[in-house]
Write an enzyme that holds these catalytic residues in place. Structure first.
Site, PDB file in Angstrom:
ATOM      1  N   HIS A 213       0.871  -1.182   0.000  1.00  0.00           N
ATOM      2  CA  HIS A 213       0.000   0.000   0.000  1.00  0.00           C
ATOM      3  C   HIS A 213       0.902   1.224   0.000  1.00  0.00           C
ATOM      4  O   HIS A 213       1.959   1.234   0.623  1.00  0.00           O
ATOM      5  CB  HIS A 213      -0.922  -0.018   1.222  1.00  0.00           C
ATOM      6  CG  HIS A 213      -2.051  -0.983   1.059  1.00  0.00           C
ATOM      7  ND1 HIS A 213      -3.354  -0.588   0.878  1.00  0.00           N
ATOM      8  CD2 HIS A 213      -2.068  -2.335   1.016  1.00  0.00           C
ATOM      9  CE1 HIS A 213      -4.130  -1.653   0.749  1.00  0.00           C
ATOM     10  NE2 HIS A 213      -3.380  -2.734   0.832  1.00  0.00           N
ATOM     11  N   CYS A 244      -9.771   5.686   0.671  1.00  0.00           N
ATOM     12  CA  CYS A 244     -10.690   6.783   0.402  1.00  0.00           C
ATOM     13  C   CYS A 244      -9.921   8.098   0.365  1.00  0.00           C
ATOM     14  O   CYS A 244      -9.288   8.466   1.348  1.00  0.00           O
ATOM     15  CB  CYS A 244     -11.765   6.850   1.466  1.00  0.00           C
ATOM     16  SG  CYS A 244     -12.804   8.292   1.254  1.00  0.00           S
ATOM     17  N   ASN A 253      -3.685   0.834  -2.543  1.00  0.00           N
ATOM     18  CA  ASN A 253      -2.642  -0.073  -3.022  1.00  0.00           C
ATOM     19  C   ASN A 253      -1.709   0.703  -3.941  1.00  0.00           C
ATOM     20  O   ASN A 253      -2.098   1.715  -4.510  1.00  0.00           O
ATOM     21  CB  ASN A 253      -3.266  -1.216  -3.839  1.00  0.00           C
ATOM     22  CG  ASN A 253      -3.965  -2.236  -2.969  1.00  0.00           C
ATOM     23  OD1 ASN A 253      -5.168  -2.185  -2.778  1.00  0.00           O
ATOM     24  ND2 ASN A 253      -3.208  -3.159  -2.433  1.00  0.00           N
TER      25      ASN A 253
HETATM   26 ZN    ZN Z   1      -4.300  -4.660   0.884  1.00  0.00          ZN
END
Ligand code: ZN
Length: 318
Positions: A213, A244, A253
């Site tokens: 991420h 978000c 990600n």
């Molecule tokens: Zn993930």
């Protein structure tokens, strides 16, 4: 530098936007749109697509249409379609979906495992044994995911021995493909290199991939560190879906097109057509209805040249 010689020539991209991304959206994405996006992703050249999850619909209502999605997508030859499986009940639901693979999901740290799944890591591992057996019975490849392996929001750094313990437990149940996850985007390149090369050294018969991420902007640096450790499998999400943008601490990600763009330039093959992926990314942006994190979507490819501005006479008309 030595490292450039040793980079792998080719890596595989596992697109996780339809699962990790869609589940993070506030609004339910209509099934039609999901199917269209997955079908478009199927034509980009990715090696695998994590299409949905069989987590309980009450826990993740965004993916409550898992059955319909798996029935309706058009499966492209050569692409592996997987579903995320959190427990045995989910696995039983996944059997008739005929996925190519199940990604078993658990957290490496107890506190995250308890907060997420209401059980310790050890209990989660025990719970995965019948899941792995059911996968085998049905001819489905079971892969293992290790959430928080590269950092936990409650426990911080995770000792290598702990990560190894979970990887060994997976291996003992016949799982030979494992995704090491930086669930909250806290890993740095040095840590990634140490953990990934350590795992490869201790369990050479297991294929370890990386799930990143980009929460703190370290994801592509971590990819480079992982390449240096011989990692050839990466999870990523089109557009950088997964967080978000209106919430502080967005946790998207690593974006598939940013990853492919960097690897293309470095001469590391992915098999992914970057222009096709950018087109899907624009489509995804429309579907979710908010800006995406992807840098290449925003700025364009670095090979795209702009027309140079004409020199202006000093003091001349503007
Ligand atoms: Zn993930």
């Amino acid at each position: 530098m030595e490292m450039w010689k040793d980079l792998p020539g080719r890596v595989e991209i596992n697109e996780v936007g339809p699962r990790d991304g869609f589940q993070a959206e506030d609004d339910f994405i209509p099934t039609d749109r999901k199917v269209e996006l997955i079908d478009a992703l199927s034509r980009t050249g990715v090696a695998a697509i994590q299409a949905t999850s069989v987590v309980h619909p009450k826990a993740v209502p965004q993916l409550a249409d898992a059955e319909e999605v798996m029935t309706r997508i058009e499966r492209a030859p050569g692409v592996r379609y997987t579903v995320l499986v959190p427990n045995l009940r989910g696995a039983e639901r996944a059997v008739p979906m005929h996925a190519d693979g199940w990604e078993l999901m658990l957290s490496v740290t107890d506190s995250h495992s308890i907060s997420n799944a209401n059980r310790s890591t050890e209990d989660a591992l025990k719970g995965m044994e019948p899941v792995a057996a059911l996968a085998r019975e049905n001819g489905v490849e079971a892969a293992g995911s290790m959430a928080t392996a590269l950092g936990c929001p409650f426990e911080g750094r995770v000792p290598f021995e702990r990560v190894l313990y979970v990887a060994e437990a997976y291996r003992a149940m016949g799982v030979y493909r494992i995704s090491v996850a930086d669930t909250v985007g806290v890993a740095d390149p040095r840590l990634v290199h140490e953990i990934m090369s350590g795992l490869a050294e201790r369990l050479p018969d297991v294929k370890f991939g990386l799930h990143l991420h980009n929460t703190r902007g370290m994801a592509l640096a971590n990819v480079l560190a992982a390449l240096g450790a011989g990692v050839t499998e990466f999870d990523s999400a089109v557009g950088g879906l997964g967080g978000c943008p209106f919430a502080p601490g967005a946790t998207g990600n690593v974006s598939t097109e940013d990853l492919v763009h960097m690897l293309d330039q470095m001469g590391v093959e992915t098999g992914v057509d970057l222009d096709a992926m950018l087109a899907v990314s624009r489509e995804a942006r429309e579907v979710v209805g908010h800006p995406l994190e992807s840098a290449v979507l925003r700025a364009g490819k670095s090979g795209e040249l702009h027309e140079a501005p004409r020199a202006q006479a000093f003091g001349g008309p503007r």
